[in-house]
Design a protein around this motif. Structure first.
Motif, PDB file in Angstrom:
ATOM      1  N   ASN A  96      11.308  -6.595  -9.769  1.00 28.57           N
ATOM      2  CA  ASN A  96      11.387  -5.536 -10.774  1.00 28.57           C
ATOM      3  C   ASN A  96      11.962  -4.253 -10.182  1.00 28.57           C
ATOM      4  N   ARG A  97      11.563  -3.956  -8.945  1.00 26.52           N
ATOM      5  CA  ARG A  97      12.070  -2.749  -8.285  1.00 26.52           C
ATOM      6  C   ARG A  97      13.577  -2.877  -8.034  1.00 26.52           C
ATOM      7  N   SER A  98      14.020  -4.046  -7.599  1.00 27.10           N
ATOM      8  CA  SER A  98      15.447  -4.259  -7.347  1.00 27.10           C
ATOM      9  C   SER A  98      16.245  -4.140  -8.637  1.00 27.10           C
ATOM     10  N   THR A  99      15.683  -4.698  -9.729  1.00 21.30           N
ATOM     11  CA  THR A  99      16.359  -4.623 -11.028  1.00 21.30           C
ATOM     12  C   THR A  99      16.491  -3.176 -11.493  1.00 21.30           C
ATOM     13  N   ALA A 100      15.418  -2.407 -11.318  1.00 19.62           N
ATOM     14  CA  ALA A 100      15.428  -1.004 -11.742  1.00 19.62           C
ATOM     15  C   ALA A 100      16.446  -0.209 -10.943  1.00 19.62           C
ATOM     16  N   ILE A 101      16.559  -0.469  -9.656  1.00 20.98           N
ATOM     17  CA  ILE A 101      17.519   0.253  -8.811  1.00 20.98           C
ATOM     18  C   ILE A 101      18.948  -0.061  -9.250  1.00 20.98           C
TER      19      ILE A 101
END
Length: 423
Positions: free
Chosen positions: A401-406
């Motif tokens: 999720n963090r990678s997607t948000a970035i």
């Protein structure tokens, strides 16, 4: 007198009429369950019978299968809680140990006379009700690489690449290599093996990896996609053959998320074979694994953890899990107690059978003579391992999720800049 005869005639006529009516009514009644024969359920196919067999095997090289010691091992299996043998028919040298009729075996000089009479030993196993598995080493194949350098993993220039053991490999993306091994697999099935097991289905792991070149693989897709396609092809080609299939994979596939740069992920294999067989030897895990200074000294802990993790990853998949366990001394002395602890752990995790590995085929007979350990309905480590799995999954999802948000927040470097407005 005439009246008497007339009365008698009427009585007979009435009786006949009643009988006819009763007969007609009986014909109109639906047949009762007691008079209809229910067709017997169809007998389970050979394949279904094999799928329901919990396999407990030992490994036997093609060299051992060709000498008198094979008889000793077969006798051990038939008088123990074991019921199966894994026999090399093409090993990691690329040599085929029986007189194969596959054309490329003869063309490449792969045949080496090791098993004198394969048909005879298979018959012997059938007579003793011993389940037979043909093991085929696929991509580590020095013989094919030498005979067909156009299929070999290269080492720069015209050199053939070799790993740290001096063994060469063939290109995992080559369909010619796939077809060669599948031809041997189909021949093994025709000979009467119950199962064909594919090993070394991966990219090389050690040696000077940066110098490797591939004649077919172009790095345009992930390595795990190549391995997935291979097993998909295996499934397509073996569907018409009345034999089960299995795959040997690294033990770490039960817990890591990537393909370790060798192309193996348990989820890519499990939809295309009947059994996945991770090699979860306790001695092969690094120091510090599960917080253990020497994992080899803790067989129950290591095997139960790996087995339960593997079982969770196979939920909803076609394949069942049948792990490889160790019966060899490495990292610790593996006596009867240590071997039984491994079997107990595997059964507590509810895997479907197991196979024991010893490269020299020297096994601890006493470990298999007693009654098979019963699965513990409430394994003491279950809650702890499941909580560790839950935390790992939560951390993995958070990272995704963090990678997607970035990615979503980061401006595209390809987006054209707006020209400054002139006032």
């Amino acid at each position: 007198m005439k009246n008497v005869v007339a009365l008698a005639g009427r009585a007979v006529l009435a009786i006949v009429t009643c009988c006819c009516l009763v007969s007609c009514r009986n014909e109109q009644k639906p047949a009762t369950s007691s008079t209809v024969s229910t067709p017997a359920p169809p007998a389970p196919s050979k394949r279904q019978q094999l799928l329901n067999t919990e396999v407990r095997a030992i490994y036997i090289t093609s060299w051992t299968a060709g000498i008198s010691r094979f008889q000793t091992l077969i006798d051990m299996v038939s008088h123990s809680n074991l019921n199966a043998v894994v026999i090399d028919i093409k090993d990691s040298t690329g040599k085929v140990g029986y007189d194969s009729k596959v054309p490329l075996v003869a063309q490449t000089g792969a045949y080496e006379k090791r098993i004198r009479d394969l048909d005879a030993i298979l018959k012997q196993c059938r007579d003793k009700k011993i389940y037979t598995i043909a093991r085929i080493a696929v991509f580590q194949d020095p013989n094919l690489a030498k005979a067909r350098p156009d299929l070999a993993v290269g080492g720069g220039g015209r050199k053939i690449w070799k790993d740290r053991k001096g063994l060469s490999w063939v290109d995992p993306a080559s369909k010619d290599v796939w077809d060669y091994n599948l031809a041997i697999a189909r021949e093994a099935a025709a000979k009467g093996f119950d199962e064909v097991q594919f090993d070394y289905v991966r990219f090389p792991t050690d040696g000077k990896l940066k110098t490797m070149t591939y004649p077919v693989y172009k790095h345009d897709v992930p390595k795990h996609e190549i391995i997935r396609r291979f097993f998909q092809y295996v499934d397509q080609q073996m569907k018409s053959v009345d034999v089960l299939t299995s795959a040997d994979i690294f033990g770490l596939t039960t817990m890591v998320d990537d393909d370790m740069n060798i192309g193996q992920r348990i989820q890519d294999v499990a939809d295309y074979v009947d059994f996945v067989c991770p090699m979860i030897y306790p001695s092969h895990y690094p120091h510090g694994h599960l917080g253990l200074k020497n994992p080899a000294e803790h067989p129950y802990r290591v095997i139960y953890d790996a087995s339960l993790r593997g079982m969770r990853r196979l939920e909803g998949k076609r394949a069942r899990m049948r792990p490889w366990l160790q019966d060899f001394k490495l990292g610790a002395v593996y006596d009867k107690k240590m071997i039984v602890e491994q079997i107990q752990a595997a059964r507590d995790a509810k895997v479907f059978g197991f196979s024991m590995w010893n490269a020299r085929n020297v096994y601890t007979d006493a470990a298999y003579q007693e009654k098979l350990p019963e699965a513990n309905p409430a394994p003491p480590l279950r809650a702890q391992v499941l909580e560790e799995i839950r935390r790992h999954e939560a951390a993995r999802l958070a990272m995704q999720n963090r990678s997607t948000a970035i990615r979503q927040e980061k401006p595209s470097i390809n987006r054209p800049r707006r020209k400054a407005r002139v006032s």
